[in-house]
Design an enzyme around this catalytic site. Structure first.
Site, PDB file in Angstrom:
ATOM      1  N   THR A 242       0.822  -1.205   0.000  1.00 43.72           N
ATOM      2  CA  THR A 242       0.000   0.000   0.000  1.00 43.72           C
ATOM      3  C   THR A 242       0.859   1.259   0.000  1.00 43.72           C
ATOM      4  OG1 THR A 242      -1.898   1.064   1.061  1.00 43.72           O
ATOM      5  CG2 THR A 242      -0.195   0.181   2.513  1.00 43.72           C
ATOM      6  N   GLN A 264      -1.309   4.212   7.083  1.00 37.38           N
ATOM      7  CA  GLN A 264      -0.929   3.294   6.005  1.00 37.38           C
ATOM      8  C   GLN A 264       0.332   2.519   6.336  1.00 37.38           C
ATOM      9  OE1 GLN A 264      -3.112   2.783   3.270  1.00 37.38           O
ATOM     10  NE2 GLN A 264      -4.224   3.920   4.850  1.00 37.38           N
ATOM     11  N   HIS A 267       0.041  -1.080   7.831  1.00 33.02           N
ATOM     12  CA  HIS A 267      -0.375  -2.224   7.025  1.00 33.02           C
ATOM     13  C   HIS A 267       0.714  -3.283   6.936  1.00 33.02           C
ATOM     14  CE1 HIS A 267      -4.306  -1.715   5.143  1.00 33.02           C
ATOM     15  NE2 HIS A 267      -4.093  -0.416   5.099  1.00 33.02           N
ATOM     16  N   GLU A 333      -1.169   5.167  -5.050  1.00 28.84           N
ATOM     17  CA  GLU A 333      -2.433   4.472  -4.795  1.00 28.84           C
ATOM     18  C   GLU A 333      -3.412   5.421  -4.118  1.00 28.84           C
ATOM     19  OE1 GLU A 333      -3.994   0.546  -2.295  1.00 28.84           O
ATOM     20  OE2 GLU A 333      -2.086   1.496  -1.781  1.00 28.84           O
ATOM     21  N   HIS A 334      -2.974   6.031  -3.016  1.00 28.41           N
ATOM     22  CA  HIS A 334      -3.787   7.007  -2.291  1.00 28.41           C
ATOM     23  C   HIS A 334      -3.068   8.354  -2.326  1.00 28.41           C
ATOM     24  CE1 HIS A 334      -4.401   3.087  -0.087  1.00 28.41           C
ATOM     25  NE2 HIS A 334      -5.657   3.396  -0.359  1.00 28.41           N
ATOM     26  N   ASP A 367     -11.024   3.759   2.999  1.00 26.92           N
ATOM     27  CA  ASP A 367     -10.834   2.335   3.300  1.00 26.92           C
ATOM     28  C   ASP A 367     -12.128   1.680   3.745  1.00 26.92           C
ATOM     29  OD1 ASP A 367      -8.163   2.265   2.685  1.00 26.92           O
ATOM     30  OD2 ASP A 367      -7.465   2.588   4.733  1.00 26.92           O
ATOM     31  N   GLU A 421      -7.156  -3.438 -49.952  1.00 22.53           N
ATOM     32  CA  GLU A 421      -6.483  -4.305 -48.986  1.00 22.53           C
ATOM     33  C   GLU A 421      -6.250  -5.716 -49.531  1.00 22.53           C
ATOM     34  OE1 GLU A 421      -8.604  -4.172 -45.271  1.00 22.53           O
ATOM     35  OE2 GLU A 421      -7.911  -2.126 -44.834  1.00 22.53           O
ATOM     36  N   HIS A 426     -14.254  -9.772 -48.975  1.00 23.76           N
ATOM     37  CA  HIS A 426     -14.953  -8.862 -48.071  1.00 23.76           C
ATOM     38  C   HIS A 426     -15.997  -8.043 -48.836  1.00 23.76           C
ATOM     39  CE1 HIS A 426     -11.813  -9.885 -45.257  1.00 23.76           C
ATOM     40  NE2 HIS A 426     -12.273  -9.035 -44.331  1.00 23.76           N
TER      41      HIS A 426
END
Length: 437
Positions: A242, A264, A267, A333-334, A367, A421, A426
């Site tokens: 984190t 944080q 964690h 992340e944050h 969170d 092409e 096609h």
């Protein structure tokens, strides 16, 4: 605690140069790939027995069974502490409300009379949701994974979480209780790379069918396993440790900044806590506050290692423009913005998993109960990916609907392009519709 200081006030650095000096946790997913591959192959070959053996070796407990009985989930739900149940139900309601805004409506585009393209969003059929169970218990991650899948319209949801020694090899009862509140009755006591393999390839003996998408954070072996099965199934991201990055100026409260960094850091030893500021006075005050708060927190040893690590630092910059540039290079992340002109700073931000604006919007809010999702990209992946949401489980599909005359009007152009092409069949496939009229 000796939080690193990086002084960039006299430097003018390019994006590439900033990327080289920013603090970052060292987590080499490729180094875990060989081990993860072996665990995956073991599960593919031996199924449930491999999962039981891996649990005994890696989780230090051998479950009586891998699949949890529905009555165990019911008992765990009934046994939830009232305060915890109330908080979980509130979180479910708020995340569900916010996730509904992530489901786009079908859109029909008319390109002419009888020429229509419909953009629709279809949910995948089945998902496997991983909830880690190492240093902490994460019933909130059950909500963050399950609710957006349900909102997207996924019809089949399976949940995996590592077996717990303290509960005889079963999934933690709070995890089971959260699953029960959400009506999830397919839960497995399996963790790590083995769980990812089981979701990707299925375990017939367990009645575990393969899934279409695997989501949820985990350790480096979970990340390596996700990388290995990507292509066989979809994944959300390869989650790493984190991260919190706080942009703050002299107006910020050092007590709050320190508290948020610490929230944080607790964690994991590899958690990244970074303060970016143009105020040396704030930096000094935050350092003092961190030391005081660290001494009082429950997980002080773990948090102290994280704060002392190379991934955590106080970065001094010349101004908020430089702070935003560094944050964009980091892609946290944050991201918290605690500045006098927080909106102005946010306007300069391109890359972040989630942005927490103002002193009263801490990461802890996200969170649990903000209504946003806390499964977010780490390791700079916010530069090219987003957090988990209902959209994770949706696939955009285009439905093309043309009438006879609308197609006739385009026939010569399609023939011209197919000839250019060197793919004449096609054009012939279109012309065949007009041979007799």
């Amino acid at each position: 605690m000796s939080l690193n200081t990086i002084d960039l006030r006299a430097a003018t650095l390019s994006r590439a140069e900033l990327s080289r000096v920013i603090p970052r946790a060292q987590m080499d997913v490729s180094a875990a790939s060989a081990t993860a591959f072996n665990l995956i192959e073991d599960v593919r070959e031996r199924g449930e027995q491999a999962l039981l053996d891996q649990a005994e070796r890696l989780d230090r407990v051998r479950p009586d069974r891998v699949r949890i009985h529905a009555d165990e989930i019911t008992r765990a739900t009934r046994a939830l502490e009232p305060a915890v149940r109330d908080a979980l139900e509130l979180a479910i309601d708020r995340v569900r409300t916010a996730s509904k805004a992530q489901v786009p409506p079908p859109i029909m585009t008319e390109l002419g009379d009888g020429a229509e393209i419909v953009q629709r969003w279809q949910p995948v059929n089945r998902v496997g949701l991983y909830v880690p169970g190492g240093k902490a218990v994460y019933p909130s991650s059950v909500i963050m994974n399950v609710v957006p899948a349900q909102v997207a319209g996924v019809s089949s949801v399976a949940l995996a979480s590592p077996p717990q020694r303290n509960f005889g090899g079963a999934v933690h009862p709070t995890i089971l209780g959260a699953a029960g509140l959400l009506g999830v009755d397919e839960v497995y006591a399996m963790g790590g790379a083995g769980a990812i393999a089981a979701f990707a390839y299925g375990i017939p003996d367990l009645g575990l069918d393969p899934v279409d998408i695997i989501t949820g954070p985990g350790n480096v072996y979970v990340a390596a396993a996700k990388r290995a099965v990507r292509g066989m199934v979809g994944i959300d991201s390869e989650a790493g440790p984190t991260e919190i990055l706080i942009i703050a100026d002299a107006n910020a409260d050092p007590q709050l900044v320190a508290a948020d960094l610490l929230s944080q850091a607790e964690h994991d030893e590899l958690a990244a806590a970074v303060l970016v500021t143009d105020s040396e006075e704030l930096a000094d005050a935050v350092r003092i506050e961190l030391a005081a708060q660290l001494a009082l927190t429950l997980h002080s040893e773990r948090a102290g290692i994280a704060l002392d690590g190379q991934q955590s630092a106080i970065v001094l910059v010349s101004d908020m423009v430089a702070a935003a540039a560094l944050s964009n290079a980091y892609g946290p992340e944050h991201l918290e913005i605690q500045t006098e002109e927080s909106g102005t700073v946010m306007d300069m931000i391109d890359n972040a998993g989630a942005i927490f604006l103002g002193a009263q919007s801490p990461v802890s809010l996200g969170d649990y109960l903000a209504g946003s999702n806390h499964v977010l990209p780490t390791g700079g992946q916010s530069r090219f990916s987003s957090g988990l949401g209902a959209y994770t489980f949706l696939r955009p599909q285009q439905v093309i609907r043309y009438g006879h005359e609308a197609l006739r009007a385009l026939e010569p152009h399609i023939v011209a392009l197919s000839s250019a092409e060197d793919l004449p069949a096609h054009g012939a496939a279109v012309s065949a519709r007009f041979r007799n009229n």
